[in-house]
Design a protein around this motif. Structure first.
Motif, PDB file in Angstrom:
ATOM      1  N   TYR A   1       7.993  -6.296   6.225  1.00 50.52           N
ATOM      2  CA  TYR A   1       8.368  -5.119   5.443  1.00 50.52           C
ATOM      3  C   TYR A   1       7.173  -4.211   5.168  1.00 50.52           C
ATOM      4  CZ  TYR A   1      12.439  -8.093   4.523  1.00 50.52           C
ATOM      5  OH  TYR A   1      13.543  -8.890   4.661  1.00 50.52           O
ATOM      6  N   SER A   2       6.160  -4.321   6.006  1.00 52.26           N
ATOM      7  CA  SER A   2       4.916  -3.571   5.780  1.00 52.26           C
ATOM      8  C   SER A   2       5.149  -2.069   5.665  1.00 52.26           C
ATOM      9  CB  SER A   2       3.910  -3.855   6.904  1.00 52.26           C
ATOM     10  OG  SER A   2       3.539  -5.206   6.900  1.00 52.26           O
ATOM     11  N   LEU A   3       6.038  -1.530   6.499  1.00 55.21           N
ATOM     12  CA  LEU A   3       6.313  -0.091   6.450  1.00 55.21           C
ATOM     13  C   LEU A   3       6.888   0.300   5.092  1.00 55.21           C
ATOM     14  CD1 LEU A   3       6.497   2.691   7.742  1.00 55.21           C
ATOM     15  CD2 LEU A   3       8.712   2.042   8.722  1.00 55.21           C
ATOM     16  N   GLY A   4       7.791  -0.523   4.573  1.00 53.67           N
ATOM     17  CA  GLY A   4       8.382  -0.249   3.266  1.00 53.67           C
ATOM     18  C   GLY A   4       7.355  -0.353   2.153  1.00 53.67           C
ATOM     19  N   TYR A   5       6.484  -1.384   2.229  1.00 56.40           N
ATOM     20  CA  TYR A   5       5.448  -1.539   1.214  1.00 56.40           C
ATOM     21  C   TYR A   5       4.476  -0.360   1.244  1.00 56.40           C
ATOM     22  CZ  TYR A   5       7.013  -6.435   1.231  1.00 56.40           C
ATOM     23  OH  TYR A   5       7.758  -7.584   1.169  1.00 56.40           O
ATOM     24  N   ALA A   6       4.086   0.043   2.455  1.00 60.26           N
ATOM     25  CA  ALA A   6       3.158   1.175   2.590  1.00 60.26           C
ATOM     26  C   ALA A   6       3.783   2.461   2.051  1.00 60.26           C
ATOM     27  CB  ALA A   6       2.760   1.354   4.059  1.00 60.26           C
ATOM     28  N   SER A   7       5.079   2.631   2.301  1.00 61.15           N
ATOM     29  CA  SER A   7       5.777   3.820   1.793  1.00 61.15           C
ATOM     30  C   SER A   7       5.824   3.811   0.269  1.00 61.15           C
ATOM     31  CB  SER A   7       7.201   3.874   2.354  1.00 61.15           C
ATOM     32  OG  SER A   7       7.184   4.016   3.763  1.00 61.15           O
ATOM     33  N   ALA A   8       6.056   2.636  -0.308  1.00 58.31           N
ATOM     34  CA  ALA A   8       6.108   2.519  -1.768  1.00 58.31           C
ATOM     35  C   ALA A   8       4.737   2.815  -2.384  1.00 58.31           C
ATOM     36  CB  ALA A   8       6.578   1.126  -2.168  1.00 58.31           C
ATOM     37  N   LEU A   9       3.680   2.307  -1.743  1.00 54.33           N
ATOM     38  CA  LEU A   9       2.332   2.569  -2.241  1.00 54.33           C
ATOM     39  C   LEU A   9       1.989   4.050  -2.126  1.00 54.33           C
ATOM     40  CD1 LEU A   9      -0.319   1.517  -3.362  1.00 54.33           C
ATOM     41  CD2 LEU A   9      -1.053   1.038  -1.002  1.00 54.33           C
TER      42      LEU A   9
ATOM     43  N   ALA B   1       9.654  -3.166  -3.322  1.00 46.46           N
ATOM     44  CA  ALA B   1       9.396  -1.731  -3.167  1.00 46.46           C
ATOM     45  C   ALA B   1       9.272  -1.054  -4.530  1.00 46.46           C
ATOM     46  CB  ALA B   1      10.510  -1.085  -2.353  1.00 46.46           C
ATOM     47  N   SER B   2      10.171  -1.363  -5.453  1.00 43.99           N
ATOM     48  CA  SER B   2      10.134  -0.760  -6.780  1.00 43.99           C
ATOM     49  C   SER B   2       8.892  -1.179  -7.551  1.00 43.99           C
ATOM     50  CB  SER B   2      11.391  -1.153  -7.564  1.00 43.99           C
ATOM     51  OG  SER B   2      12.557  -0.673  -6.936  1.00 43.99           O
ATOM     52  N   LEU B   3       8.498  -2.437  -7.378  1.00 40.63           N
ATOM     53  CA  LEU B   3       7.320  -2.941  -8.077  1.00 40.63           C
ATOM     54  C   LEU B   3       6.068  -2.188  -7.633  1.00 40.63           C
ATOM     55  CD1 LEU B   3       6.299  -5.013 -10.080  1.00 40.63           C
ATOM     56  CD2 LEU B   3       6.021  -6.627  -8.194  1.00 40.63           C
ATOM     57  N   ILE B   4       5.913  -1.999  -6.336  1.00 39.77           N
ATOM     58  CA  ILE B   4       4.751  -1.264  -5.820  1.00 39.77           C
ATOM     59  C   ILE B   4       4.798   0.193  -6.270  1.00 39.77           C
ATOM     60  CG2 ILE B   4       3.568  -0.464  -3.733  1.00 39.77           C
ATOM     61  CD1 ILE B   4       4.582  -3.011  -2.349  1.00 39.77           C
TER      62      ILE B   4
END
Length: 293
Positions: free
Chosen positions: A153-161, A99-102
């Protein structure tokens, strides 16, 4: 295009925000177990009071400073509250490393998006420098260890983006509102504080800070989650936004170095390589600006 000499001071003022953000990890650690939305609400309440102090110093009717175009309000509130909301969403629905990386794509996106601004020209070394900074930040976040993205974890990745897109868009679009005074950020902080208090009431249980935690929260509200937004606003509106984007990758580096100095992290070869990449990338991206200023 603005004269490079006229860009130097605003760029340095904008860089002061990056320096303040480098203290974020340390101060957040020292703030104890206060939940994220509560911490955000407390800090932005302090930032709002800083804004009120600026309005009082300037004189006149305080409410006059709240009379801003609707679009400016939308940009400011979405930028400040939206970034933090989706950052916390990302951390809640994905591993912190990924998440932080994205989320750390935002400095690179600032450099790329700046090409859409009038009078701005994007060169290869701006992009190369920003990419080098991102690779350095990636090493800091992952500590040089392998990681893998997982679709669950798609929701988390999308939120990070979305978080990265929101902050980079806010930073670049702020240039379009150059006529809006920087002290208007105080109003954006006030609305963000109210929204964060609402989210805290809905999602969290209140934790009362004690002892040194209170001082840490006060420092957060004054510095990285307070004055930093004012100086960043001035920097992106009047300074060299491509340079500020590339320099933003020094924040995680300085943050890690500060943790090492305070004994909360250890030095490693990864830190050394990350340092070379981030500093080298920043110099590369800012080379033409520094040489001709």
């Amino acid at each position: 295009m603005m004269n490079r000499k006229s860009l130097m001071n605003p760029t340095l003022i904008g860089f002061s925000a990056i320096l303040m953000w480098s203290t974020l990890a340390l101060l957040t650690t020292l703030s104890g177990s206060v939940p994220p939305f509560q911490l955000t609400a407390m800090c932005f309440s302090i930032a709002f009071l800083l804004g009120v102090a600026l309005w009082i110093k300037q004189g006149g009717n305080i409410l006059h400073h709240l009379r801003l175009p609707y679009a400016a309000w939308m940009l400011g509130v979405i930028g400040l509250f939206g970034y933090h909301f989706f950052y916390f969403m990302a951390l809640s629905h994905a591993p912190a490393v990924e998440a932080s990386l994205i989320a750390y794509l935002w400095p690179l996106l600032i450099v790329l998006f700046s090409a859409l601004l009038p009078g701005e020209r994007l060169r290869w070394f701006h992009v190369a420098g920003a990419i080098a900074g991102f690779v350095g930040a990636a090493l800091l976040v992952t500590k040089g260890e392998a990681f893998a993205f997982n679709l669950q974890y798609s929701l988390g990745y999308a939120s990070a983006l979305l978080c990265a897109v929101i902050w980079s868009s806010y930073s670049v679009l702020s240039r379009r509102f150059g006529s809006i005074p920087t002290n208007a950020v105080g109003g954006f902080c006030g609305v963000t504080a109210v929204l964060a208090w609402i989210c805290h009431a809905v999602f969290e249980t209140t934790v009362f800070p004690v002892g040194g935690e209170v001082l840490a929260i006060l420092c957060l509200g004054i510095g990285p989650l307070g004055l930093a937004f004012f100086t960043w606003d001035y920097g992106v509106k009047h300074g060299n936004i491509k340079v500020l984007g590339a320099l933003s990758y020094t924040a995680p580096l300085l943050s890690t170095l500060l943790l090492v100095v305070c004994g909360l992290a250890t030095a490693s070869w990864v830190l050394g390589i990350a340092c070379l990449l981030i500093v080298g990338g920043a110099v590369l991206a800012a080379g033409d600006f520094l040489n001709k200023t």
